[in-house]
Design a protein around this motif. Structure first.
Motif, PDB file in Angstrom:
ATOM      1  N   ILE A  35       1.108  -1.730  -0.159  1.00 28.47           N
ATOM      2  CA  ILE A  35      -0.547  -0.237  -0.066  1.00 28.47           C
ATOM      3  C   ILE A  35       0.502   0.669  -0.152  1.00 28.47           C
ATOM      4  O   ILE A  35       1.229   1.730   0.859  1.00 28.47           O
ATOM      5  CB  ILE A  35      -1.229   0.108   1.332  1.00 28.47           C
ATOM      6  CG1 ILE A  35      -1.697  -1.337   0.602  1.00 28.47           C
ATOM      7  CG2 ILE A  35      -2.210   1.478   1.368  1.00 28.47           C
ATOM      8  CD1 ILE A  35      -2.677  -1.411   1.950  1.00 28.47           C
ATOM      9  N   CYS A  37       0.395   4.621   0.056  1.00 28.26           N
ATOM     10  CA  CYS A  37      -0.488   5.435   0.859  1.00 28.26           C
ATOM     11  C   CYS A  37       0.494   6.203   2.026  1.00 28.26           C
ATOM     12  O   CYS A  37       0.563   5.499   2.611  1.00 28.26           O
ATOM     13  CB  CYS A  37      -1.370   5.311   0.928  1.00 28.26           C
ATOM     14  SG  CYS A  37      -2.450   6.326   2.016  1.00 28.26           S
ATOM     15  N   ILE A  41      -4.884  11.992   4.784  1.00 30.83           N
ATOM     16  CA  ILE A  41      -6.033  12.133   4.264  1.00 30.83           C
ATOM     17  C   ILE A  41      -7.349  11.545   4.881  1.00 30.83           C
ATOM     18  O   ILE A  41      -7.353  10.695   5.038  1.00 30.83           O
ATOM     19  CB  ILE A  41      -5.789  12.389   2.895  1.00 30.83           C
ATOM     20  CG1 ILE A  41      -5.863  10.701   2.455  1.00 30.83           C
ATOM     21  CG2 ILE A  41      -4.453  12.804   2.283  1.00 30.83           C
ATOM     22  CD1 ILE A  41      -5.812  10.277   0.945  1.00 30.83           C
ATOM     23  N   CYS A  43      -9.406   9.543   4.558  1.00 31.17           N
ATOM     24  CA  CYS A  43     -10.003   8.331   3.618  1.00 31.17           C
ATOM     25  C   CYS A  43      -9.843   6.873   4.434  1.00 31.17           C
ATOM     26  O   CYS A  43      -8.739   6.912   4.601  1.00 31.17           O
ATOM     27  CB  CYS A  43      -8.975   8.367   1.905  1.00 31.17           C
ATOM     28  SG  CYS A  43      -9.151   6.994   1.152  1.00 31.17           S
ATOM     29  N   ASP A  44     -10.904   5.955   3.901  1.00 33.96           N
ATOM     30  CA  ASP A  44     -10.516   4.603   5.017  1.00 33.96           C
ATOM     31  C   ASP A  44     -11.215   3.670   4.016  1.00 33.96           C
ATOM     32  O   ASP A  44     -10.942   2.172   4.922  1.00 33.96           O
ATOM     33  CB  ASP A  44     -11.180   4.846   6.102  1.00 33.96           C
ATOM     34  CG  ASP A  44     -11.907   4.844   6.393  1.00 33.96           C
ATOM     35  OD1 ASP A  44     -12.984   4.869   5.583  1.00 33.96           O
ATOM     36  OD2 ASP A  44     -12.983   4.691   7.298  1.00 33.96           O
ATOM     37  N   PRO A  45     -11.215   3.625   2.981  1.00 36.10           N
ATOM     38  CA  PRO A  45     -11.370   2.921   2.264  1.00 36.10           C
ATOM     39  C   PRO A  45     -11.128   1.216   2.044  1.00 36.10           C
ATOM     40  O   PRO A  45     -11.638   0.357   2.003  1.00 36.10           O
ATOM     41  CB  PRO A  45     -12.457   3.139   0.969  1.00 36.10           C
ATOM     42  CG  PRO A  45     -12.210   3.887   0.293  1.00 36.10           C
ATOM     43  CD  PRO A  45     -11.437   4.597   1.855  1.00 36.10           C
ATOM     44  N   CYS A  46      -9.988   1.251   1.992  1.00 33.90           N
ATOM     45  CA  CYS A  46      -9.059   0.453   1.954  1.00 33.90           C
ATOM     46  C   CYS A  46      -9.508  -0.415   3.626  1.00 33.90           C
ATOM     47  O   CYS A  46      -9.035  -1.852   3.100  1.00 33.90           O
ATOM     48  CB  CYS A  46      -7.562   0.431   2.009  1.00 33.90           C
ATOM     49  SG  CYS A  46      -7.430   2.071   3.332  1.00 33.90           S
ATOM     50  N   PHE A  58      -8.453   2.080  11.441  1.00 29.49           N
ATOM     51  CA  PHE A  58      -7.816   3.166  11.833  1.00 29.49           C
ATOM     52  C   PHE A  58      -8.389   3.784  13.036  1.00 29.49           C
ATOM     53  O   PHE A  58      -9.838   3.886  12.731  1.00 29.49           O
ATOM     54  CB  PHE A  58      -8.350   3.758  10.878  1.00 29.49           C
ATOM     55  CG  PHE A  58      -7.948   3.469   9.192  1.00 29.49           C
ATOM     56  CD1 PHE A  58      -7.345   2.496   8.437  1.00 29.49           C
ATOM     57  CD2 PHE A  58      -7.521   4.883   8.712  1.00 29.49           C
ATOM     58  CE1 PHE A  58      -6.759   2.185   7.174  1.00 29.49           C
ATOM     59  CE2 PHE A  58      -7.038   4.284   7.403  1.00 29.49           C
ATOM     60  CZ  PHE A  58      -6.215   3.474   6.878  1.00 29.49           C
ATOM     61  N   PRO A  65      -2.895   4.055   5.943  1.00 32.12           N
ATOM     62  CA  PRO A  65      -2.744   2.127   7.122  1.00 32.12           C
ATOM     63  C   PRO A  65      -2.350   1.308   7.403  1.00 32.12           C
ATOM     64  O   PRO A  65      -0.670   1.943   6.199  1.00 32.12           O
ATOM     65  CB  PRO A  65      -3.214   1.722   5.551  1.00 32.12           C
ATOM     66  CG  PRO A  65      -3.456   2.973   3.849  1.00 32.12           C
ATOM     67  CD  PRO A  65      -3.120   3.823   4.868  1.00 32.12           C
ATOM     68  N   CYS A  82      -9.802   1.373  -3.804  1.00 35.30           N
ATOM     69  CA  CYS A  82      -9.101   2.667  -3.112  1.00 35.30           C
ATOM     70  C   CYS A  82      -9.184   3.847  -4.198  1.00 35.30           C
ATOM     71  O   CYS A  82      -9.014   3.167  -5.581  1.00 35.30           O
ATOM     72  CB  CYS A  82      -7.312   1.931  -2.950  1.00 35.30           C
ATOM     73  SG  CYS A  82      -6.499   3.817  -2.394  1.00 35.30           S
ATOM     74  N   PRO A  83      -9.732   5.312  -3.884  1.00 33.28           N
ATOM     75  CA  PRO A  83      -9.751   6.249  -4.866  1.00 33.28           C
ATOM     76  C   PRO A  83      -8.486   6.706  -5.084  1.00 33.28           C
ATOM     77  O   PRO A  83      -8.213   7.579  -5.553  1.00 33.28           O
ATOM     78  CB  PRO A  83     -10.472   6.911  -3.834  1.00 33.28           C
ATOM     79  CG  PRO A  83     -10.344   6.894  -2.340  1.00 33.28           C
ATOM     80  CD  PRO A  83     -10.550   5.426  -2.455  1.00 33.28           C
ATOM     81  N   GLY A  84      -7.106   6.031  -4.581  1.00 33.66           N
ATOM     82  CA  GLY A  84      -6.333   7.140  -4.639  1.00 33.66           C
ATOM     83  C   GLY A  84      -5.361   5.871  -5.553  1.00 33.66           C
ATOM     84  O   GLY A  84      -4.189   6.575  -5.373  1.00 33.66           O
ATOM     85  N   ALA A  86      -3.111   3.559  -5.101  1.00 34.40           N
ATOM     86  CA  ALA A  86      -2.618   3.804  -4.162  1.00 34.40           C
ATOM     87  C   ALA A  86      -1.887   2.026  -4.242  1.00 34.40           C
ATOM     88  O   ALA A  86      -0.663   1.899  -3.316  1.00 34.40           O
ATOM     89  CB  ALA A  86      -2.434   4.353  -3.199  1.00 34.40           C
ATOM     90  N   ILE A  87      -2.716   1.256  -4.494  1.00 30.86           N
ATOM     91  CA  ILE A  87      -2.368   0.437  -3.876  1.00 30.86           C
ATOM     92  C   ILE A  87      -2.190  -1.155  -4.342  1.00 30.86           C
ATOM     93  O   ILE A  87      -2.778  -0.799  -5.709  1.00 30.86           O
ATOM     94  CB  ILE A  87      -3.615  -0.593  -3.084  1.00 30.86           C
ATOM     95  CG1 ILE A  87      -4.193   0.395  -1.954  1.00 30.86           C
ATOM     96  CG2 ILE A  87      -3.740  -2.037  -2.302  1.00 30.86           C
ATOM     97  CD1 ILE A  87      -5.533  -0.212  -1.059  1.00 30.86           C
TER      98      ILE A  87
HETATM   99  S1  SF4 Z   1      -8.144   3.645   0.320  1.00 28.26           S
HETATM  100 FE1  SF4 Z   1      -6.456   4.553  -0.760  1.00 28.26          FE
HETATM  101  S2  SF4 Z   1      -6.588   6.502  -0.410  1.00 28.26           S
HETATM  102 FE2  SF4 Z   1      -7.555   5.830   0.892  1.00 28.26          FE
HETATM  103  S3  SF4 Z   1      -6.335   5.528   3.020  1.00 28.26           S
HETATM  104 FE3  SF4 Z   1      -6.840   3.086   2.061  1.00 28.26          FE
HETATM  105  S4  SF4 Z   1      -4.919   3.815   0.149  1.00 28.26           S
HETATM  106 FE4  SF4 Z   1      -4.970   6.112   1.252  1.00 28.26          FE
END
Ligand code: SF4
Ligand code: SF4
Length: 168
Positions: A35, A37, A41, A43-46, A58, A65, A82-84, A86-87
């Motif tokens: 990950i 990331c 920010i 954000c926590d859907p992961c 979290f 994460p 993950c909207p970023g 990043a995974i």
């Molecule tokens: S969903 Fe993606 S951008 Fe959001 S916290 Fe998790 S790894 Fe980071």
């Protein structure tokens, strides 16, 4: 790789990457999540996307994460959530020469199974080619398509983008 830092270049430093890289022994056992990331920010859907509890809860939605690689199966479900973008999932259990990498892909056309694609590092530099093993189309409302590629093993921690060779 630049070590000026994410906020300056958009590219993580080697220290930042070292913190999120699964140990070699874990990568060689089978697929596992990486990950990338690094910024706090909201954000926590992961965390909620992982049914195996491998992305720790979290305490604060701004936390970055934290992964328990012993619980991760490398299923890749968190990539789609993950909207970023990043995974990633890396797998170095496939032999001496090859690895598998799963990455998010939000362009069209999607690559097809068996297609050879160009691979790029985090800075956008072309680093080689890979062969698409599996494509998981995104599922609404938010799912990002996930592409699994087979690539030279030395690209396991390097290749983070792909491009298809076909015209539009
Ligand atoms: S969903 Fe993606 S951008 Fe959001 S916290 Fe998790 S790894 Fe980071
Ligand atoms: S790859 Fe699968 S098991 Fe591993 S953290 Fe992501 S959702 Fe959880």
């Amino acid at each position: 790789m630049s070590d000026e830092g994410l906020l300056v270049t958009g590219i993580p430093t080697s220290e930042e990457l070292a913190r999120v890289t699964p140990p070699r022994e874990r990568r060689e056992k089978g697929p596992c999540v990486m990950i990338e990331c690094f910024q706090r920010i909201p954000c926590d859907p992961c965390h909620y996307s992982c049914r195996f509890g491998a992305i720790k809860e979290f305490e604060d939605i701004n936390d970055v994460p934290e992964v328990d690689w012993d619980k991760c199966t490398g299923c890749g479900m968190c990539i789609a959530a993950c909207p970023g973008l990043a995974i990633f999932v890396v797998d170095e259990s496939t032999g001496n020469e090859e690895c598998r990498i799963a990455m998010p892909y939000e362009f069209v056309p999607l690559p097809e199974k068996g297609e050879r694609v160009r691979l790029f590092d985090r800075a956008g530099t072309e680093v080689g080619t890979g062969v698409v093993e599996r494509v998981i189309p995104g599922q609404k409302p938010q799912g990002t398509p996930v592409v699994w590629v087979r690539a030279p093993k030395e690209l396991s921690l390097v290749a983070r983008h792909l491009a298809v060779n076909r015209e539009g």
